[in-house]
Design a protein around this motif. Sequence first.
Motif, PDB file in Angstrom:
ATOM      1  N   UNK A  15       7.030 -42.795  49.920  1.00 55.72           N
ATOM      2  CA  UNK A  15       6.022 -41.947  50.598  1.00 55.72           C
ATOM      3  C   UNK A  15       6.688 -41.012  51.592  1.00 55.72           C
ATOM      4  N   UNK A  16       7.627 -41.559  52.399  1.00 54.09           N
ATOM      5  CA  UNK A  16       8.288 -40.716  53.412  1.00 54.09           C
ATOM      6  C   UNK A  16       9.045 -39.579  52.733  1.00 54.09           C
ATOM      7  N   UNK A  17       9.757 -39.914  51.648  1.00 53.95           N
ATOM      8  CA  UNK A  17      10.530 -38.888  50.938  1.00 53.95           C
ATOM      9  C   UNK A  17       9.585 -37.841  50.335  1.00 53.95           C
ATOM     10  N   UNK A  18       8.440 -38.287  49.837  1.00 57.84           N
ATOM     11  CA  UNK A  18       7.511 -37.357  49.189  1.00 57.84           C
ATOM     12  C   UNK A  18       6.892 -36.393  50.217  1.00 57.84           C
ATOM     13  N   UNK A  19       6.550 -36.898  51.413  1.00 54.06           N
ATOM     14  CA  UNK A  19       5.974 -36.007  52.443  1.00 54.06           C
ATOM     15  C   UNK A  19       7.012 -34.954  52.836  1.00 54.06           C
ATOM     16  N   UNK A  20       8.261 -35.410  52.966  1.00 51.53           N
ATOM     17  CA  UNK A  20       9.341 -34.468  53.325  1.00 51.53           C
ATOM     18  C   UNK A  20       9.495 -33.402  52.228  1.00 51.53           C
ATOM     19  N   UNK A  21       9.455 -33.847  50.963  1.00 56.67           N
ATOM     20  CA  UNK A  21       9.590 -32.902  49.843  1.00 56.67           C
ATOM     21  C   UNK A  21       8.423 -31.919  49.822  1.00 56.67           C
ATOM     22  N   UNK A  22       7.207 -32.427  50.053  1.00 58.57           N
ATOM     23  CA  UNK A  22       6.037 -31.540  50.014  1.00 58.57           C
ATOM     24  C   UNK A  22       6.107 -30.505  51.138  1.00 58.57           C
ATOM     25  N   UNK A  23       6.666 -30.929  52.291  1.00 54.43           N
ATOM     26  CA  UNK A  23       6.812 -29.989  53.416  1.00 54.43           C
ATOM     27  C   UNK A  23       7.772 -28.864  53.013  1.00 54.43           C
ATOM     28  N   UNK A  24       8.918 -29.279  52.468  1.00 57.26           N
ATOM     29  CA  UNK A  24       9.938 -28.319  52.047  1.00 57.26           C
ATOM     30  C   UNK A  24       9.361 -27.383  50.969  1.00 57.26           C
ATOM     31  N   UNK A  25       8.623 -27.977  50.032  1.00 57.48           N
ATOM     32  CA  UNK A  25       8.057 -27.217  48.911  1.00 57.48           C
ATOM     33  C   UNK A  25       6.977 -26.239  49.394  1.00 57.48           C
ATOM     34  N   UNK A  26       6.163 -26.692  50.375  1.00 55.78           N
ATOM     35  CA  UNK A  26       5.118 -25.811  50.919  1.00 55.78           C
ATOM     36  C   UNK A  26       5.769 -24.594  51.571  1.00 55.78           C
ATOM     37  N   UNK A  27       6.877 -24.831  52.291  1.00 49.77           N
ATOM     38  CA  UNK A  27       7.523 -23.721  53.003  1.00 49.77           C
ATOM     39  C   UNK A  27       8.087 -22.667  52.061  1.00 49.77           C
ATOM     40  N   UNK A  28       8.533 -23.092  50.863  1.00 44.21           N
ATOM     41  CA  UNK A  28       9.146 -22.146  49.924  1.00 44.21           C
ATOM     42  C   UNK A  28       8.166 -21.041  49.539  1.00 44.21           C
ATOM     43  N   UNK A  29       6.906 -21.402  49.321  1.00 42.62           N
ATOM     44  CA  UNK A  29       5.938 -20.442  48.761  1.00 42.62           C
ATOM     45  C   UNK A  29       4.899 -19.978  49.784  1.00 42.62           C
ATOM     46  N   UNK A  30       4.870 -20.603  50.973  1.00 42.63           N
ATOM     47  CA  UNK A  30       3.743 -20.408  51.900  1.00 42.63           C
ATOM     48  C   UNK A  30       3.458 -18.944  52.214  1.00 42.63           C
ATOM     49  N   UNK A  31       4.503 -18.172  52.569  1.00 38.57           N
ATOM     50  CA  UNK A  31       4.307 -16.766  52.939  1.00 38.57           C
ATOM     51  C   UNK A  31       3.646 -16.007  51.794  1.00 38.57           C
ATOM     52  N   UNK A  32       4.144 -16.237  50.560  1.00 31.60           N
ATOM     53  CA  UNK A  32       3.600 -15.511  49.401  1.00 31.60           C
ATOM     54  C   UNK A  32       2.146 -15.927  49.152  1.00 31.60           C
ATOM     55  N   UNK A  33       1.840 -17.205  49.368  1.00 29.29           N
ATOM     56  CA  UNK A  33       0.475 -17.668  49.098  1.00 29.29           C
ATOM     57  C   UNK A  33      -0.514 -17.113  50.129  1.00 29.29           C
ATOM     58  N   UNK A  34      -0.093 -17.076  51.398  1.00 30.73           N
ATOM     59  CA  UNK A  34      -0.997 -16.547  52.432  1.00 30.73           C
ATOM     60  C   UNK A  34      -1.219 -15.045  52.216  1.00 30.73           C
ATOM     61  N   UNK A  35      -0.164 -14.346  51.804  1.00 29.55           N
ATOM     62  CA  UNK A  35      -0.320 -12.910  51.506  1.00 29.55           C
ATOM     63  C   UNK A  35      -1.306 -12.715  50.360  1.00 29.55           C
TER      64      UNK A  35
END
Length: 263
Positions: A15-35
């Motif tokens: 679970x801890x590893x997955x939350x960390x991965x999801x955080x990293x993954x969210x950051x990769x695309x976040x700017x493009x998704x909000x735009x």
Amino acid sequence: MTHSYDFDHFTDKRRRAEIQRLHQQANVMLGRELRLLRTLGLAPQHHFLEVGCGPGFLTGAVATLIPQGRAVGLDLSSEMMAVARAVVAPEHPNLGFEQGSAYELPFPDDSFDFLYSRLVYQHLADPLAALAEARRVVKPGGRVVVLDIDDGWLSLHPRCPTFDTFNERIIQSKTQQGGDRHVGRKLAWMMRHSGFSQVQQKVEAFTSLDVGLEAFLQLTTCFKAGLLDQATAADMIRAIRSELASTDDPVGLAGIFIAIGTV
Ligand SMILES: C[S@@+](CC[C@H](N)C(=O)[O-])C[C@H]1O[C@@H](n2cnc3c(N)ncnc32)[C@H](O)[C@@H]1O
């Protein structure tokens, strides 16, 4: 209804590893998704629902764009909702998290202006049922955005044979569990089939040039190990690293498919 991702039954370490991965993954695309959301007309007074929000990193970011509106994150996993409520919710007065299923959204008809789902449909055994439910809770004229992967686009160049074999096995294992690692190419068709109008399909590339090769491998490969026998997965990931170590500056590419429909 079955689904092929069950965070509540992961070990604490996973679970801890997955939350960390999801955080990293969210950051990769976040700017493009909000735009993209702004381009589609997301406005400060809008009501926004993210289905399968996980820890809610995107839901929190959207809440800041709609200060006179409200953002709601919903996820099947009670443990995921506990993380979202503890980590993301306190920072946003107009944000709430609810446990629930994509197949039975606990909201009246026409409740939201936008509904968003990222990296969830690959886990669903019946994505058309989830789309019908999405359509029900969004107001006429509102938008539904579904973002997901398609492993037809997942590649390394120069080619890494064990990476390809590993991903073939993951595709098979996911299908056996009721998921679909090729869902990306099907999203626009599914939206049209579900009665959405003005359906659009976009594809974004996410590459190792964006995040570095190691992070690319973590995001696209290592977390999938739980879908295979542990020893086999560990051997294959070791073999991938060893093949890459003797490859001339490999570049990894993954395709992120985004389908948009109007209710
Ligand atoms: C890979 S995670 C993605 C989380 C988040 N959307 C993100 O991008 O960080 C998939 C999420 O979908 C949720 N999920 C799977 N099946 C679901 C369903 N039927 N209804 C609601 N959520 C579901 C899982 O619990 C998990 O949190």
